[in-house]
Write a protein that holds these residues in place. Structure first.
Motif, PDB file in Angstrom:
ATOM      1  N   GLY A  82      -9.249  -4.785   2.240  1.00 44.35           N
ATOM      2  CA  GLY A  82      -9.143  -6.182   2.641  1.00 44.35           C
ATOM      3  C   GLY A  82      -7.727  -6.711   2.571  1.00 44.35           C
ATOM      4  N   SER A  83      -6.764  -5.862   2.896  1.00 41.50           N
ATOM      5  CA  SER A  83      -5.359  -6.239   2.792  1.00 41.50           C
ATOM      6  C   SER A  83      -4.980  -7.293   3.823  1.00 41.50           C
ATOM      7  CB  SER A  83      -4.478  -5.003   2.980  1.00 41.50           C
ATOM      8  OG  SER A  83      -4.627  -4.489   4.291  1.00 41.50           O
ATOM      9  N   THR A  84      -3.891  -7.985   3.547  1.00 43.58           N
ATOM     10  CA  THR A  84      -3.418  -9.033   4.457  1.00 43.58           C
ATOM     11  C   THR A  84      -2.863  -8.443   5.748  1.00 43.58           C
ATOM     12  OG1 THR A  84      -2.871 -10.458   2.584  1.00 43.58           O
ATOM     13  CG2 THR A  84      -1.829 -10.971   4.698  1.00 43.58           C
ATOM     14  N   ASN A  85      -2.027  -7.404   5.644  1.00 39.76           N
ATOM     15  CA  ASN A  85      -1.374  -6.822   6.821  1.00 39.76           C
ATOM     16  C   ASN A  85      -2.137  -5.648   7.413  1.00 39.76           C
ATOM     17  OD1 ASN A  85       0.812  -8.619   6.803  1.00 39.76           O
ATOM     18  ND2 ASN A  85       1.857  -7.420   5.231  1.00 39.76           N
ATOM     19  N   GLY A  86      -3.201  -5.227   6.756  1.00 41.16           N
ATOM     20  CA  GLY A  86      -4.044  -4.182   7.316  1.00 41.16           C
ATOM     21  C   GLY A  86      -3.501  -2.777   7.122  1.00 41.16           C
ATOM     22  N   THR A  87      -4.342  -1.794   7.489  1.00 39.59           N
ATOM     23  CA  THR A  87      -3.985  -0.375   7.431  1.00 39.59           C
ATOM     24  C   THR A  87      -4.092   0.186   8.835  1.00 39.59           C
ATOM     25  OG1 THR A  87      -4.802  -0.177   5.163  1.00 39.59           O
ATOM     26  CG2 THR A  87      -4.577   1.862   6.431  1.00 39.59           C
ATOM     27  N   LEU A  88      -3.021   0.806   9.328  1.00 39.38           N
ATOM     28  CA  LEU A  88      -2.976   1.313  10.693  1.00 39.38           C
ATOM     29  C   LEU A  88      -2.992   2.833  10.709  1.00 39.38           C
ATOM     30  CD1 LEU A  88      -1.431  -1.590  10.804  1.00 39.38           C
ATOM     31  CD2 LEU A  88      -0.713  -0.779  13.055  1.00 39.38           C
ATOM     32  N   HIS A  89      -3.794   3.394  11.619  1.00 43.16           N
ATOM     33  CA  HIS A  89      -3.820   4.837  11.863  1.00 43.16           C
ATOM     34  C   HIS A  89      -3.734   5.045  13.365  1.00 43.16           C
ATOM     35  CE1 HIS A  89      -6.097   8.854  12.101  1.00 43.16           C
ATOM     36  NE2 HIS A  89      -4.881   9.094  11.634  1.00 43.16           N
TER      37      HIS A  89
END
Length: 598
Positions: A82-89
């Protein structure tokens, strides 16, 4: 990508990871703005900005607990928390996915790479840029004392992938125990190699590339190509920007004698100065450009003396003729006269053919002698003769050659003190000192910093082939508060690196080196006495002769004391146990200015 393709890719990832990591646990290679670290994935790990995260990376682009990494059915699973900047793959936001060996995910500005079989790497081997610069400072002092070469290189993959693992695998077999690595930006490593020339290191780096991989390298060498840390970093980065798959390794100033550069092209645009002192310098420069008398530029390293010399040349009637720049400190003493005046075949061992010197190459043009205080006595006498007679002899020759050149000299040293000590000719100083200009330091012209930063940022972005990002107002405030011991050259290096590492359309304080981030609004750091200050006094960044260093250190100490007392001069004087009049005098002489309120 459809669901079936995703399923096949996930299954392939699991199988690759299972084959590669059957005997060893996976590792995470975590690259952040200030370096890299390795975390073995023995148990589930939460990566975030602060505790209770298992792996803490103090980067504000991360959430406190950003993402969780774990082993699931012989695969590495990453789950966003639930991070603010998200996780990108692969450029897409994900909530949960399986990763293959070599896969990368991006958490804010932090890049995490999966290594299934582990890698022979200690976190200490890859330093952040600030720490790497301090290493270079230390090695540079040794190289200068022992008169040994030192090489700084920047390396990246030609494919442009931000894969430090592949770089390390290629480089490590060719590194010596004394060589040190730093992380300039994601996908770009910097290397300092003591007691090795740029050409020797070039051969080693090219030999280290994998069969199906091309490395691009930029190299700069002390003292032949640069004489300070800021110059080495800037020269190596500039060389890397010129490297291509066809010319994989580029040396700064390759193809010219040591310390000599023939300048072509126009001078980088000069920002219209706001400060009164710089206005006076520019006005005088434009008036004397039309003449033929020598000009002496005085100022600290990195203040832009060469840029002013190029500007003077362009404004002069000699602008169509060559401008040749000579770094007198970079030429070996035994080769100075040969470099300046050329030599005949057989004049000395190794002189296999006749060679033209700097003055002959610059006929009808301008010679810029940087760091002229480093010239040996014999070369000083020869320069004086050229000034007086407009004639010289090649080394090993008896026939004189007539030459028409204008000399522009520069130094950061006190030539009057050198004359008194007998290390510089007084008659040469008289001839050079016909017109002398003192170039103000960047901290003496803080009014110019904002516009200068915008100009340098545009140049850095153009060299990188990108659109110039914006500068956050807090960044400008930090720039105006910092003392800039490396002056304009240091500012240029900071912006060049920021362009490479920035995520998004705006450069923020987080994209700056640690020494500048400490000056951000609201940032406070502990002082040795237990108090706080908004400024770091870094002895390793002080350059110049002893007198210059003492003046800079005094200015830093006074600025620190003033900040602690909110720039109240009476209280500051009481704390320092000095008369207020003395403090006011020193503030004026040392050019200490209170940062403007925003």
């Amino acid at each position: 990508m459809d669901d079936q393709q995703t399923e096949r890719l996930t299954a392939s990832a699991a199988e690759a990871l299972r084959r590669a990591g059957a005997q060893q646990r996976p590792y995470l290679l975590i690259q952040h703005r200030d370096g890299a670290l390795v975390a073995p994935l023995d148990t589930p790990l939460v990566l975030g900005r602060s505790a209770p995260a298992d792996v803490v990376v103090p980067d504000t682009s991360l959430s406190r607990q950003h993402a969780k990494f774990s082993i699931e059915d012989h695969s590495v699973c990453v789950e966003d928390l639930g991070s603010t900047n998200g996780t990108l793959h692969r450029g897409k936001l994900i909530e949960r996915t399986l990763l293959a060996h070599g896969d990368q995910v991006q958490l804010g500005a932090v890049v995490v790479t999966i290594h299934a079989a582990g890698i022979e790497l200690e976190a200490e081997e890859i330093a952040g840029h600030d720490r790497f610069v301090k290493w270079v400072d230390e090695e540079l002092r040794r190289a200068r004392f022992f008169r040994r070469p030192l090489c700084l290189a920047m390396v990246r993959r030609a494919k442009g992938e931000d894969d430090v693992r592949a770089l390390l695998q290629s480089l490590r077999p060719r590194l010596r125990p004394v060589d040190r690595l730093g992380l300039y930006a994601n996908g770009i490593l910097e290397l300092v190699a003591p007691e090795v020339s740029a050409r020797e290191l070039k051969l080693r780096l090219l030999e280290s590339r994998a069969v199906h991989e091309t490395l691009l390298c930029g190299l700069a060498e002390f003292p032949e190509m640069a004489t300070s840390t800021e110059e080495l970093v800037g020269a190596a980065w500039g060389a890397l920007c010129r490297a291509t798959p066809e010319e994989q390794a580029v040396l700064a100033d390759e193809g010219m004698p040591a310390g000599v550069r023939r300048v072509s092209g126009s001078t980088p645009a000069l920002t219209e100065p706001q400060s009164k002192r710089m206005h006076q310098v520019m006005d005088t420069l434009e008036r004397v450009a039309r003449g033929v008398v020598p000009v002496l530029l005085l100022g600290e390293t990195g203040t832009g003396k060469e840029v002013l010399a190029r500007r003077l040349h362009e404004l002069s009637p000699r602008c169509e003729a060559p401008l040749v720049c000579v770094n007198c400190a970079a030429i070996p003493a035994q080769l100075v006269e040969s470099a300046l005046f050329g030599h005949e075949k057989g004049a000395f061992t190794g002189a296999t053919q006749q060679a033209q010197g700097v003055f002959e190459a610059a006929d009808k043009g301008t010679v810029f002698l940087d760091e002229i205080g480093e010239l040996p006595p014999s070369a000083q006498a020869a320069i004086l003769r050229v000034l007086e007679t407009k004639r010289f002899c090649r080394v090993g020759a008896t026939k004189e050659i007539a030459v028409d050149v204008r000399i522009v000299a520069a130094t950061h040293r006190d030539l009057d003190v050198m004359v008194a000590a007998g290390s510089f000719r007084q008659d040469l100083l008289y001839r050079l000192n016909t017109v002398s200009l003192r170039v103000p330091t960047l901290r003496e012209r803080r009014e110019d910093i904002a516009r200068l930063a915008e100009e340098l940022l545009a140049q850095a972005a153009a060299a990188h082939g990108s659109t110039p990002p914006l500068l956050d107002p807090d960044v400008i405030e930090v720039f105006e508060r910092y003392s800039w011991p490396g002056n304009v050259r240091e500012l240029r290096n900071v912006l060049e690196r920021a362009v490479v590492i920035v995520h998004g359309p705006e450069i923020t304080v987080e994209d700056l080196p640690e020494r500048l981030r400490a000056l951000a609004p609201g940032a406070r750091i502990s002082s040795p006495s237990g108090g706080t200050a908004s400024q770091v006094i870094d002895l390793g960044m002080l350059t110049g002769d002893f007198r210059t260093r003492v003046q800079r250190l005094e200015a830093e100490l006074l600025r620190y004391a003033l900040e602690c007392e909110n720039w109240h001069q009476t209280r500051t004087a009481q704390k320092l146990d000095m008369p207020v009049r003395t403090l006011v005098h020193k503030i004026k002489v040392l050019g200490i200015r209170r940062p403007p309120k925003r």
